[in-house]
Design a protein around this motif. Structure first.
Motif, PDB file in Angstrom:
ATOM      1  N   LEU A 179      41.726  38.159  96.799  1.00 27.04           N
ATOM      2  CA  LEU A 179      40.703  39.206  96.901  1.00 27.04           C
ATOM      3  C   LEU A 179      41.111  40.276  97.902  1.00 27.04           C
ATOM      4  O   LEU A 179      41.663  39.987  98.962  1.00 27.04           O
ATOM      5  CB  LEU A 179      39.371  38.598  97.352  1.00 27.04           C
ATOM      6  N   ARG A 180      40.811  41.522  97.560  1.00 31.45           N
ATOM      7  CA  ARG A 180      40.977  42.592  98.529  1.00 31.45           C
ATOM      8  C   ARG A 180      39.963  42.398  99.656  1.00 31.45           C
ATOM      9  O   ARG A 180      38.943  41.735  99.481  1.00 31.45           O
ATOM     10  CB  ARG A 180      40.744  43.949  97.862  1.00 31.45           C
ATOM     11  N   PRO A 181      40.209  43.008 100.829  1.00 34.08           N
ATOM     12  CA  PRO A 181      39.252  42.872 101.944  1.00 34.08           C
ATOM     13  C   PRO A 181      37.843  43.310 101.575  1.00 34.08           C
ATOM     14  O   PRO A 181      36.864  42.790 102.109  1.00 34.08           O
ATOM     15  CB  PRO A 181      39.855  43.774 103.031  1.00 34.08           C
ATOM     16  N   THR A 182      37.723  44.259 100.663  1.00 35.65           N
ATOM     17  CA  THR A 182      36.403  44.742 100.250  1.00 35.65           C
ATOM     18  C   THR A 182      35.968  44.135  98.916  1.00 35.65           C
ATOM     19  O   THR A 182      35.006  44.595  98.310  1.00 35.65           O
ATOM     20  CB  THR A 182      36.405  46.274 100.122  1.00 35.65           C
ATOM     21  N   GLY A 183      36.671  43.105  98.456  1.00 38.90           N
ATOM     22  CA  GLY A 183      36.400  42.524  97.144  1.00 38.90           C
ATOM     23  C   GLY A 183      35.161  41.658  97.115  1.00 38.90           C
ATOM     24  O   GLY A 183      34.512  41.408  98.132  1.00 38.90           O
ATOM     25  N   ARG A 184      34.832  41.172  95.933  1.00 38.75           N
ATOM     26  CA  ARG A 184      33.631  40.375  95.737  1.00 38.75           C
ATOM     27  C   ARG A 184      33.953  39.128  94.927  1.00 38.75           C
ATOM     28  O   ARG A 184      34.571  39.211  93.861  1.00 38.75           O
ATOM     29  CB  ARG A 184      32.570  41.210  95.018  1.00 38.75           C
ATOM     30  N   LEU A 185      33.542  37.982  95.432  1.00 38.11           N
ATOM     31  CA  LEU A 185      33.652  36.717  94.712  1.00 38.11           C
ATOM     32  C   LEU A 185      32.315  36.429  94.046  1.00 38.11           C
ATOM     33  O   LEU A 185      31.279  36.379  94.701  1.00 38.11           O
ATOM     34  CB  LEU A 185      34.005  35.582  95.682  1.00 38.11           C
ATOM     35  N   ILE A 186      32.332  36.248  92.725  1.00 36.09           N
ATOM     36  CA  ILE A 186      31.123  35.953  91.960  1.00 36.09           C
ATOM     37  C   ILE A 186      31.293  34.578  91.326  1.00 36.09           C
ATOM     38  O   ILE A 186      32.145  34.398  90.453  1.00 36.09           O
ATOM     39  CB  ILE A 186      30.865  37.010  90.874  1.00 36.09           C
ATOM     40  N   VAL A 187      30.508  33.621  91.779  1.00 41.77           N
ATOM     41  CA  VAL A 187      30.571  32.252  91.277  1.00 41.77           C
ATOM     42  C   VAL A 187      29.268  31.931  90.550  1.00 41.77           C
ATOM     43  O   VAL A 187      28.189  32.131  91.104  1.00 41.77           O
ATOM     44  CB  VAL A 187      30.794  31.234  92.416  1.00 41.77           C
ATOM     45  N   VAL A 188      29.371  31.471  89.323  1.00 41.59           N
ATOM     46  CA  VAL A 188      28.210  31.015  88.564  1.00 41.59           C
ATOM     47  C   VAL A 188      28.374  29.513  88.351  1.00 41.59           C
ATOM     48  O   VAL A 188      29.359  29.070  87.776  1.00 41.59           O
ATOM     49  CB  VAL A 188      28.092  31.729  87.201  1.00 41.59           C
ATOM     50  N   ARG A 189      27.417  28.748  88.814  1.00 42.15           N
ATOM     51  CA  ARG A 189      27.503  27.291  88.711  1.00 42.15           C
ATOM     52  C   ARG A 189      26.152  26.736  88.284  1.00 42.15           C
ATOM     53  O   ARG A 189      25.102  27.335  88.553  1.00 42.15           O
ATOM     54  CB  ARG A 189      27.922  26.683  90.043  1.00 42.15           C
ATOM     55  N   PRO A 190      26.152  25.586  87.614  1.00 37.59           N
ATOM     56  CA  PRO A 190      24.881  24.999  87.178  1.00 37.59           C
ATOM     57  C   PRO A 190      24.153  24.323  88.329  1.00 37.59           C
ATOM     58  O   PRO A 190      24.776  23.768  89.244  1.00 37.59           O
ATOM     59  CB  PRO A 190      25.316  23.975  86.127  1.00 37.59           C
ATOM     60  N   THR A 191      22.840  24.369  88.305  1.00 40.31           N
ATOM     61  CA  THR A 191      22.039  23.573  89.221  1.00 40.31           C
ATOM     62  C   THR A 191      21.567  22.323  88.497  1.00 40.31           C
ATOM     63  O   THR A 191      21.878  22.122  87.315  1.00 40.31           O
ATOM     64  CB  THR A 191      20.810  24.362  89.724  1.00 40.31           C
TER      65      THR A 191
END
Length: 276
Positions: A179-191
Motif C-alpha cells: 500500500l502507498r502511504p496514503t492508500g486504503r485497505l478495504i476488508v470485507v469479512r463475514p460476521t
C-alpha cells in the motif's frame, strides 16, 4: 505460437516483480514474463500470468465451485457488498488509482470497483486457475495473476492505492508493504450472522468461525477503515441450481456428478449478508 500480452496485464506490468529475485521488474518475452536474469513465467492462453514457484498451493476453487460461484453472483445477491466496496474505494483515492484485489476469485468485486473508477487499473491475485480464467476477462482494466496470498506478493513496495480483500485470506504484512502511504485497505469479512437463514436450515453448511471476530480485531496496517456491519436481505433466488458448497469430499456430503452438493435454501429464501 506465443501468447500475446493481454492489454490489462500490460497496464499493470510495472507493478509486478520477479517472485524469485523479489526486486527485479518483469518484461514480456515471447508469451511469457521474464526478469533480467532469466527467470521466466508463463502467460496462459486464458489471459492470466502464473508467477507461482516451488510448492503449489493446494487451496482454491475448482471448476465446479467457480461455476457455482459465478451463477450465484449473477443473481445480484452480493451486489450490495460489491457496491459498498466500490464506494469505499472511490472515496479513498482518485479515479487514476491502482487497485489490488487479494484473493480475487472470479474478479467480480474487482470489476465492480473498476466500473466506478473509470481511470483506475486493477490486478487480482488468486491460487485458483479456474477462477483466474474468469478474473482475466472480468474487466478490460483488470489483470489476473496466479499467486499464493500467504506468501510475499510479487509486487513492488507502495504499488497500490487500494488493497481489496473480500471473503479471502489476509496477509497484513504484505498489505502494509504494497500500500502507498496514503492508500486504503478495504476488508470485507463475514460476521456470525452471515447467511444465518441458510445455515439455520441446512445443518451440513459450513459455519463462520467464532474466533474470526477476535482475529480480525487484531491490529491491522494503517491506513485501514472498518466499514461496519451492513446486513441486507434479498428475495428468493431464481434459476435451476442452488448455491453450492465446496466439493463434497471436503465436507463428507453426498455429491453430484460435478463433485459438489447443491443446497436449496429454506423457504422463503431471505438471506442476511452480514459483513464488516
Amino acid at each position: 505460437m506465443p501468447v500475446s500480452l493481454p492489454p490489462a496485464l500490460g497496464l499493470s506490468l510495472d507493478l509486478l516483480r520477479c517472485p524469485v529475485c523479489r526486486t527485479r521488474r518483469l518484461h514480456p518475452d515471447h508469451g511469457a514474463l521474464r526478469c533480467p536474469v532469466g527467470h521466466t513465467f508463463d502467460i496462459t492462453r486464458h489471459g492470466y500470468a502464473s508467477l507461482l514457484t516451488g510448492t503449489r498451493a493446494t487451496s482454491g476453487d475448482d471448476a465446479a465451485m467457480v461455476q457455482a460461484r459465478e451463477w450465484f453472483l449473477s443473481t445480484g445477491a452480493y451486489a450490495p457488498v460489491c457496491g459498498m466496496a466500490a464506494r469505499l474505494a472511490v472515496a479513498a483515492v482518485s479515479e487514476q488509482g491502482t487497485v489490488v484485489d487479494v484473493g480475487c476469485g472470479t474478479g467480480y468485486y474487482l470489476a465492480g470497483v473498476l466500473g466506478q473508477m473509470p481511470g483506475a487499473r486493477g490486478l487480482g491475485l488468486d491460487t485458483s486457475v479456474c477462477a483466474l480464467r474468469s478474473a482475466a476477462r472480468a474487466h478490460d482494466r483488470a489483470a489476473a495473476v496466479a499467486w499464493d496470498v500467504f506468501r510475499p506478493f510479487p509486487l513492488a513496495d507502495g504499488a497500490a492505492d487500494v488493497v481489496l480483500n473480500v471473503f479471502a485470506p489476509r496477509n497484513p504484512t504484505e498489505f502494509h508493504r504494497v500500500l502507498r502511504p496514503t492508500g486504503r485497505l478495504i476488508v470485507v469479512r463475514p460476521t456470525e450472522r452471515h447467511l444465518a437463514e441458510l445455515r439455520g436450515g441446512v445443518s451440513a453448511m459450513l459455519t463462520v468461525d467464532p474466533a474470526k471476530e477476535q482475529r480480525a480485531a487484531a491490529p491491522t496496517p494503517s491506513p485501514a477503515r472498518d466499514a461496519g456491519v451492513h446486513p441486507t436481505r434479498t428475495g428468493p433466488l431464481s434459476g435451476t441450481p442452488g448455491p453450492r458448497t465446496p466439493p463434497a469430499s471436503r465436507q463428507g456430503l453426498p455429491c453430484d456428478s460435478h463433485g459438489a452438493r447443491s443446497l436449496r435454501p429454506p423457504s422463503p429464501a431471505r438471506r442476511t449478508h452480514a459483513t464488516r
